[in-house]
Design a protein around this motif. Structure first.
Motif, PDB file in Angstrom:
ATOM      1  N   ILE A 117       5.112   3.313  -5.369  1.00 47.06           N
ATOM      2  CA  ILE A 117       4.439   2.713  -6.532  1.00 47.06           C
ATOM      3  C   ILE A 117       4.713   3.595  -7.752  1.00 47.06           C
ATOM      4  O   ILE A 117       4.354   4.770  -7.759  1.00 47.06           O
ATOM      5  CB  ILE A 117       2.926   2.584  -6.298  1.00 47.06           C
ATOM      6  N   PRO A 118       5.348   3.077  -8.780  1.00 47.30           N
ATOM      7  CA  PRO A 118       5.620   3.909  -9.973  1.00 47.30           C
ATOM      8  C   PRO A 118       4.330   4.226 -10.731  1.00 47.30           C
ATOM      9  O   PRO A 118       3.385   3.436 -10.751  1.00 47.30           O
ATOM     10  CB  PRO A 118       6.547   3.034 -10.808  1.00 47.30           C
ATOM     11  N   ALA A 119       4.305   5.406 -11.333  1.00 42.79           N
ATOM     12  CA  ALA A 119       3.104   5.852 -12.037  1.00 42.79           C
ATOM     13  C   ALA A 119       2.725   4.899 -13.162  1.00 42.79           C
ATOM     14  O   ALA A 119       1.541   4.705 -13.456  1.00 42.79           O
ATOM     15  CB  ALA A 119       3.316   7.259 -12.585  1.00 42.79           C
ATOM     16  N   ASP A 120       3.717   4.284 -13.810  1.00 42.45           N
ATOM     17  CA  ASP A 120       3.390   3.454 -14.970  1.00 42.45           C
ATOM     18  C   ASP A 120       2.765   2.118 -14.606  1.00 42.45           C
ATOM     19  O   ASP A 120       2.432   1.326 -15.484  1.00 42.45           O
ATOM     20  CB  ASP A 120       4.618   3.230 -15.851  1.00 42.45           C
TER      21      ASP A 120
ATOM     22  N   ALA B  22      -6.166   0.302 -10.268  1.00 42.81           N
ATOM     23  CA  ALA B  22      -5.701   0.594  -8.910  1.00 42.81           C
ATOM     24  C   ALA B  22      -4.653  -0.417  -8.493  1.00 42.81           C
ATOM     25  O   ALA B  22      -4.708  -1.592  -8.872  1.00 42.81           O
ATOM     26  CB  ALA B  22      -6.872   0.558  -7.921  1.00 42.81           C
ATOM     27  N   CYS B  23      -3.680   0.052  -7.720  1.00 42.96           N
ATOM     28  CA  CYS B  23      -2.739  -0.865  -7.096  1.00 42.96           C
ATOM     29  C   CYS B  23      -2.369  -0.316  -5.721  1.00 42.96           C
ATOM     30  O   CYS B  23      -2.327   0.906  -5.519  1.00 42.96           O
ATOM     31  CB  CYS B  23      -1.512  -1.123  -7.950  1.00 42.96           C
ATOM     32  N   TRP B  24      -2.142  -1.224  -4.794  1.00 43.09           N
ATOM     33  CA  TRP B  24      -1.862  -0.827  -3.421  1.00 43.09           C
ATOM     34  C   TRP B  24      -0.693  -1.635  -2.881  1.00 43.09           C
ATOM     35  O   TRP B  24      -0.539  -2.817  -3.163  1.00 43.09           O
ATOM     36  CB  TRP B  24      -3.104  -0.977  -2.541  1.00 43.09           C
ATOM     37  N   ARG B  25       0.158  -0.946  -2.095  1.00 46.01           N
ATOM     38  CA  ARG B  25       1.364  -1.559  -1.550  1.00 46.01           C
ATOM     39  C   ARG B  25       1.133  -1.975  -0.104  1.00 46.01           C
ATOM     40  O   ARG B  25       0.654  -1.184   0.720  1.00 46.01           O
ATOM     41  CB  ARG B  25       2.535  -0.580  -1.637  1.00 46.01           C
ATOM     42  N   HIS B  26       1.479  -3.222   0.186  1.00 45.98           N
ATOM     43  CA  HIS B  26       1.288  -3.766   1.530  1.00 45.98           C
ATOM     44  C   HIS B  26       2.467  -3.410   2.428  1.00 45.98           C
ATOM     45  O   HIS B  26       3.611  -3.276   1.962  1.00 45.98           O
ATOM     46  CB  HIS B  26       1.129  -5.285   1.461  1.00 45.98           C
ATOM     47  N   ALA B  27       2.178  -3.294   3.708  1.00 44.50           N
ATOM     48  CA  ALA B  27       3.225  -2.945   4.670  1.00 44.50           C
ATOM     49  C   ALA B  27       4.190  -4.094   4.907  1.00 44.50           C
ATOM     50  O   ALA B  27       5.332  -3.872   5.306  1.00 44.50           O
ATOM     51  CB  ALA B  27       2.593  -2.503   5.992  1.00 44.50           C
ATOM     52  N   SER B  28       3.743  -5.314   4.684  1.00 45.82           N
ATOM     53  CA  SER B  28       4.620  -6.463   4.919  1.00 45.82           C
ATOM     54  C   SER B  28       4.272  -7.559   3.932  1.00 45.82           C
ATOM     55  O   SER B  28       3.288  -7.464   3.180  1.00 45.82           O
ATOM     56  CB  SER B  28       4.457  -6.977   6.353  1.00 45.82           C
ATOM     57  N   ALA B  29       5.100  -8.613   3.954  1.00 41.52           N
ATOM     58  CA  ALA B  29       4.846  -9.769   3.094  1.00 41.52           C
ATOM     59  C   ALA B  29       3.998 -10.817   3.796  1.00 41.52           C
ATOM     60  O   ALA B  29       3.860 -11.937   3.306  1.00 41.52           O
ATOM     61  CB  ALA B  29       6.165 -10.387   2.644  1.00 41.52           C
ATOM     62  N   ASP B  30       3.435 -10.446   4.924  1.00 41.79           N
ATOM     63  CA  ASP B  30       2.615 -11.369   5.713  1.00 41.79           C
ATOM     64  C   ASP B  30       1.202 -10.809   5.798  1.00 41.79           C
ATOM     65  O   ASP B  30       0.910  -9.920   6.610  1.00 41.79           O
ATOM     66  CB  ASP B  30       3.216 -11.537   7.115  1.00 41.79           C
TER      67      ASP B  30
ATOM     68  N   GLU C 167       8.636  -6.496  -1.431  1.00 41.40           N
ATOM     69  CA  GLU C 167       7.657  -5.462  -1.756  1.00 41.40           C
ATOM     70  C   GLU C 167       6.509  -6.133  -2.509  1.00 41.40           C
ATOM     71  O   GLU C 167       6.719  -6.714  -3.577  1.00 41.40           O
ATOM     72  CB  GLU C 167       8.261  -4.351  -2.610  1.00 41.40           C
ATOM     73  N   ILE C 168       5.323  -6.059  -1.922  1.00 42.61           N
ATOM     74  CA  ILE C 168       4.146  -6.700  -2.498  1.00 42.61           C
ATOM     75  C   ILE C 168       3.152  -5.609  -2.883  1.00 42.61           C
ATOM     76  O   ILE C 168       2.703  -4.827  -2.030  1.00 42.61           O
ATOM     77  CB  ILE C 168       3.476  -7.677  -1.503  1.00 42.61           C
ATOM     78  N   VAL C 169       2.825  -5.560  -4.152  1.00 41.43           N
ATOM     79  CA  VAL C 169       1.836  -4.606  -4.661  1.00 41.43           C
ATOM     80  C   VAL C 169       0.701  -5.402  -5.298  1.00 41.43           C
ATOM     81  O   VAL C 169       0.927  -6.183  -6.222  1.00 41.43           O
ATOM     82  CB  VAL C 169       2.448  -3.636  -5.683  1.00 41.43           C
ATOM     83  N   SER C 170      -0.499  -5.237  -4.769  1.00 38.78           N
ATOM     84  CA  SER C 170      -1.690  -5.887  -5.324  1.00 38.78           C
ATOM     85  C   SER C 170      -2.530  -4.845  -6.046  1.00 38.78           C
ATOM     86  O   SER C 170      -2.304  -3.636  -5.908  1.00 38.78           O
ATOM     87  CB  SER C 170      -2.510  -6.528  -4.200  1.00 38.78           C
ATOM     88  N   GLY C 171      -3.512  -5.311  -6.794  1.00 35.48           N
ATOM     89  CA  GLY C 171      -4.357  -4.349  -7.474  1.00 35.48           C
ATOM     90  C   GLY C 171      -5.397  -4.987  -8.361  1.00 35.48           C
ATOM     91  O   GLY C 171      -5.657  -6.200  -8.293  1.00 35.48           O
TER      92      GLY C 171
END
Length: 292
Positions: free
Chosen positions: A284-287, A180-188, A137-141
């Motif tokens: 994505i957790p609120a915190d 802001a943070c966004w979750r990617h669909a894959s690790a690629d 699980e990759i979350v960028s922001g």
């Protein structure tokens, strides 16, 4: 006992000056601290205020000078203030003006209107990587991306009760510090280009939305990222409303046609939401973004 060096004044006066050149706006954002010294023995030793120019007056002077003289530069504005205080009162011998200027870069958008800005060199890029041996699980922001529209924002038609004092407005500054943070669909993924694209679309949506509420602007920002970044499944935004209040200049015989503002840092409204693709599950957790 002997009274040593002393000074007094009003610290951290946040003044924002908007200059409207047709549809092109220019912004100067200063934090101004005034310190005055001179013949101040009596106020310390006997409590006589006869030689004291009030700190509230120094605050008012900062805002009035922003209207009357404009702000060509921090230095020029400081010179004008210092000269005024020393020349205006015989008891004031020295004026020290400390200024911080917050730089804004224009967000360039199609069309003739140029009133959107982003604070320069402020935001921090973030990432969170989780792996359980099977799934990634990759979350960028990003955080602390400060943006401002000097017009094209209003706030009307809201609920009112006996405690409501906020007046409706058809033209206000809209400013926020984007988390802001966004979750990617894959690790690629090609991480750097995707980050730049997401940031660009956050800015583009903020600048391009005629805002009836910060909630509406938030939703458009998140939606635009998902529309243009197919590898992103979910985005969460936390937007504190960085209030800018028009300064009442009428006591000084001056009008304020949406030009001079006091930038308040707290308390602030805090608007938060998650925007997802249809069928996606919120993960994505609120915190991860909240400031509360």
């Amino acid at each position: 006992m002997i009274l040593g060096q002393n000074q007094y004044g009003k610290a951290e006066n946040r003044v924002v000056r908007i200059t409207r050149d047709g549809t092109t706006h220019h912004i100067k954002d200063l934090n101004v601290s005034v310190a005055l010294s001179g013949d101040m023995e009596d106020v310390h030793l006997s409590g006589s205020n006869a030689a004291v120019l009030t700190t509230d007056t120094t605050k008012n002077t900062v805002f009035a000078f922003a209207k009357e003289h404009g702000i060509a530069s921090a230095e020029a504005f400081g010179i004008a203030l210092a000269r005024h205080f020393v020349a205006g009162q015989p008891s004031i011998r020295t004026a020290r003006i400390r200024l911080e200027e917050y730089a804004w870069a224009r967000i360039e958008t199609p069309g003739p209107r140029r009133h959107s800005f982003v604070r320069e060199n402020q935001e921090t890029r973030t990432a969170q990587v989780t792996f359980d041996g099977t799934d990634w699980e990759i979350v960028s922001g990003l955080k602390d991306l400060v943006v401002l529209n000097s017009t094209d924002s209003e706030f009307t038609g809201y609920l009112k009760d006996r405690y409501t004092t906020l007046p409706e407005t058809r033209d206000r500054i809209l400013a926020t510090r984007v988390q802001a943070c966004w979750r990617h669909a894959s690790a690629d993924a090609d991480w750097d280009p995707v980050y730049r694209q997401a940031r660009e679309h956050l800015l583009g949506a903020f600048a391009g939305t005629y805002s009836l509420s910060l909630q509406q602007t938030l939703y458009r920002m998140g939606t635009r990222v998902l529309e243009n970044c197919p590898g992103i499944e979910e985005i969460r935004l936390s937007l504190p409303n960085q209030h800018h209040f028009l300064v009442d200049l009428e006591p000084f015989g001056l009008t304020n046609d949406n030009e001079v503002y006091h930038a308040a840092d707290r308390p602030y409204g805090l608007i938060e939401a998650t925007i997802l693709r249809e069928g996606a599950e919120p993960r994505i957790p609120a915190d991860m973004t909240t400031l509360a």
